[in-house]
Design an enzyme around this catalytic site. Structure first.
Site, PDB file in Angstrom:
ATOM      1  N   HIS A   7     -14.596 -32.163  35.120  1.00 12.79           N
ATOM      2  CA  HIS A   7     -13.450 -31.568  35.805  1.00 12.79           C
ATOM      3  C   HIS A   7     -12.606 -30.808  34.782  1.00 12.79           C
ATOM      4  CE1 HIS A   7     -13.560 -34.146  39.566  1.00 12.79           C
ATOM      5  NE2 HIS A   7     -14.222 -34.947  38.748  1.00 12.79           N
ATOM      6  N   HIS A  28     -20.616 -34.156  36.084  1.00 15.41           N
ATOM      7  CA  HIS A  28     -19.763 -32.972  36.164  1.00 15.41           C
ATOM      8  C   HIS A  28     -18.508 -33.195  35.347  1.00 15.41           C
ATOM      9  CE1 HIS A  28     -18.913 -35.702  39.519  1.00 15.41           C
ATOM     10  NE2 HIS A  28     -17.645 -35.342  39.387  1.00 15.41           N
ATOM     11  N   HIS A  38     -30.258 -32.680  37.200  1.00 15.28           N
ATOM     12  CA  HIS A  38     -29.662 -33.820  37.897  1.00 15.28           C
ATOM     13  C   HIS A  38     -29.724 -35.105  37.081  1.00 15.28           C
ATOM     14  CE1 HIS A  38     -28.254 -36.170  41.325  1.00 15.28           C
ATOM     15  NE2 HIS A  38     -29.000 -37.124  40.774  1.00 15.28           N
ATOM     16  N   HIS A  95     -23.882 -36.666  40.204  1.00 16.20           N
ATOM     17  CA  HIS A  95     -24.494 -35.608  39.389  1.00 16.20           C
ATOM     18  C   HIS A  95     -23.423 -35.288  38.354  1.00 16.20           C
ATOM     19  CE1 HIS A  95     -26.938 -31.628  39.238  1.00 16.20           C
ATOM     20  NE2 HIS A  95     -26.060 -31.595  38.235  1.00 16.20           N
ATOM     21  N   ASN A 130     -15.764 -38.485  35.165  1.00 16.35           N
ATOM     22  CA  ASN A 130     -15.813 -39.820  35.751  1.00 16.35           C
ATOM     23  C   ASN A 130     -17.219 -40.408  35.629  1.00 16.35           C
ATOM     24  OD1 ASN A 130     -13.113 -39.985  36.594  1.00 16.35           O
ATOM     25  ND2 ASN A 130     -13.535 -38.724  38.383  1.00 16.35           N
ATOM     26  N   CYS A 187     -28.448 -34.483  46.888  1.00 17.38           N
ATOM     27  CA  CYS A 187     -27.347 -34.347  45.925  1.00 17.38           C
ATOM     28  C   CYS A 187     -26.598 -33.067  46.269  1.00 17.38           C
ATOM     29  CB  CYS A 187     -27.861 -34.291  44.496  1.00 17.38           C
ATOM     30  SG  CYS A 187     -26.556 -33.829  43.325  1.00 17.38           S
ATOM     31  N   ASP A 195     -13.124 -26.929  42.774  1.00 15.36           N
ATOM     32  CA  ASP A 195     -13.230 -28.196  43.496  1.00 15.36           C
ATOM     33  C   ASP A 195     -12.722 -28.010  44.931  1.00 15.36           C
ATOM     34  OD1 ASP A 195     -13.345 -31.414  42.460  1.00 15.36           O
ATOM     35  OD2 ASP A 195     -12.377 -31.013  44.393  1.00 15.36           O
TER      36      ASP A 195
HETATM   37  P1  DGP Z   1     -15.810 -37.291  41.113  1.00 17.19           P
HETATM   38  O1  DGP Z   1     -14.782 -38.194  41.717  1.00 17.19           O
HETATM   39  O2  DGP Z   1     -15.612 -37.157  39.603  1.00 17.19           O
HETATM   40  O3  DGP Z   1     -17.225 -37.656  41.489  1.00 17.19           O
HETATM   41  O4  DGP Z   1     -15.498 -35.839  41.697  1.00 17.19           O
HETATM   42  C1  DGP Z   1     -16.283 -35.176  42.618  1.00 17.19           C
HETATM   43  C2  DGP Z   1     -15.523 -33.936  43.026  1.00 17.19           C
HETATM   44  O5  DGP Z   1     -16.403 -33.100  43.758  1.00 17.19           O
HETATM   45  C3  DGP Z   1     -14.335 -34.189  43.924  1.00 17.19           C
HETATM   46  O6  DGP Z   1     -13.149 -33.805  43.229  1.00 17.19           O
HETATM   47  C4  DGP Z   1     -14.552 -33.311  45.143  1.00 17.19           C
HETATM   48  C5  DGP Z   1     -15.665 -32.397  44.712  1.00 17.19           C
HETATM   49  N1  DGP Z   1     -16.594 -32.045  45.772  1.00 17.19           N
HETATM   50  C6  DGP Z   1     -17.287 -32.895  46.563  1.00 17.19           C
HETATM   51  N2  DGP Z   1     -18.050 -32.217  47.429  1.00 17.19           N
HETATM   52  C7  DGP Z   1     -17.836 -30.880  47.170  1.00 17.19           C
HETATM   53  C8  DGP Z   1     -18.339 -29.676  47.742  1.00 17.19           C
HETATM   54  O7  DGP Z   1     -19.160 -29.658  48.656  1.00 17.19           O
HETATM   55  N3  DGP Z   1     -17.877 -28.521  47.217  1.00 17.19           N
HETATM   56  C9  DGP Z   1     -16.972 -28.486  46.180  1.00 17.19           C
HETATM   57  N4  DGP Z   1     -16.574 -27.296  45.744  1.00 17.19           N
HETATM   58  N5  DGP Z   1     -16.480 -29.611  45.622  1.00 17.19           N
HETATM   59  C10 DGP Z   1     -16.908 -30.789  46.118  1.00 17.19           C
END
Ligand code: DGP
Length: 113
Positions: free
Chosen positions: A101, A99, A46, A97, A86, A4, A30
């Protein structure tokens, strides 16, 4: 949780641009921002979706929600911001996992809420 990406970020195995951290949550920018300010607030436990959330994990989510106004204020989002959580494939959830936004720093308009 093995494999993860957010667990690895929480563990410090993958670097992130942190904006807030305590024992319950981590907030970081992000990697692929969809607004001028785009931060993810991640509980340090998690689980993928609200449907999988335990009672103890729901307490972490409550703490995240309580903390978000202060995180948003620290990011300069005095004029407001949008929260998105989401849930699953149709929502486009890519990291499994839970989260939250935080999107802002600009007028978000009225499309998609
Ligand atoms: P979702 O579509 O809601 O699962 O959004 C996942 C978000 O996570 C997406 O906007 C990009 C972000 N993301 C994915 N991998 C990484 C990472 O390694 N570092 C950071 N900072 N953000 C990440």
């Amino acid at each position: 949780m093995e494999n993860c990406i957010f667990c690895k970020i929480i563990a410090g195995e993958i670097p992130s641009n942190k904006v807030y951290e305590d024992e319950d949550m981590l907030a970081f920018r992000d990697i692929n921002p969809q607004a001028k300010v785009h931060v993810l607030v991640v509980p340090k436990s998690h689980f993928a979706t609200l449907a999988e959330m335990s009672e103890a994990q729901s307490e972490l989510v409550r703490k995240c929600l309580v903390k978000i106004p202060a995180i948003a204020a620290s990011l300069g989002l005095a004029d407001g911001y949008r929260l998105i959580v989401n849930q699953g494939k149709d929502a486009g959830q890519t990291v499994h996992h839970l989260h939250i936004h935080i999107l802002g720093g600009q007028n978000m308009g009225e499309k998609m809420l």
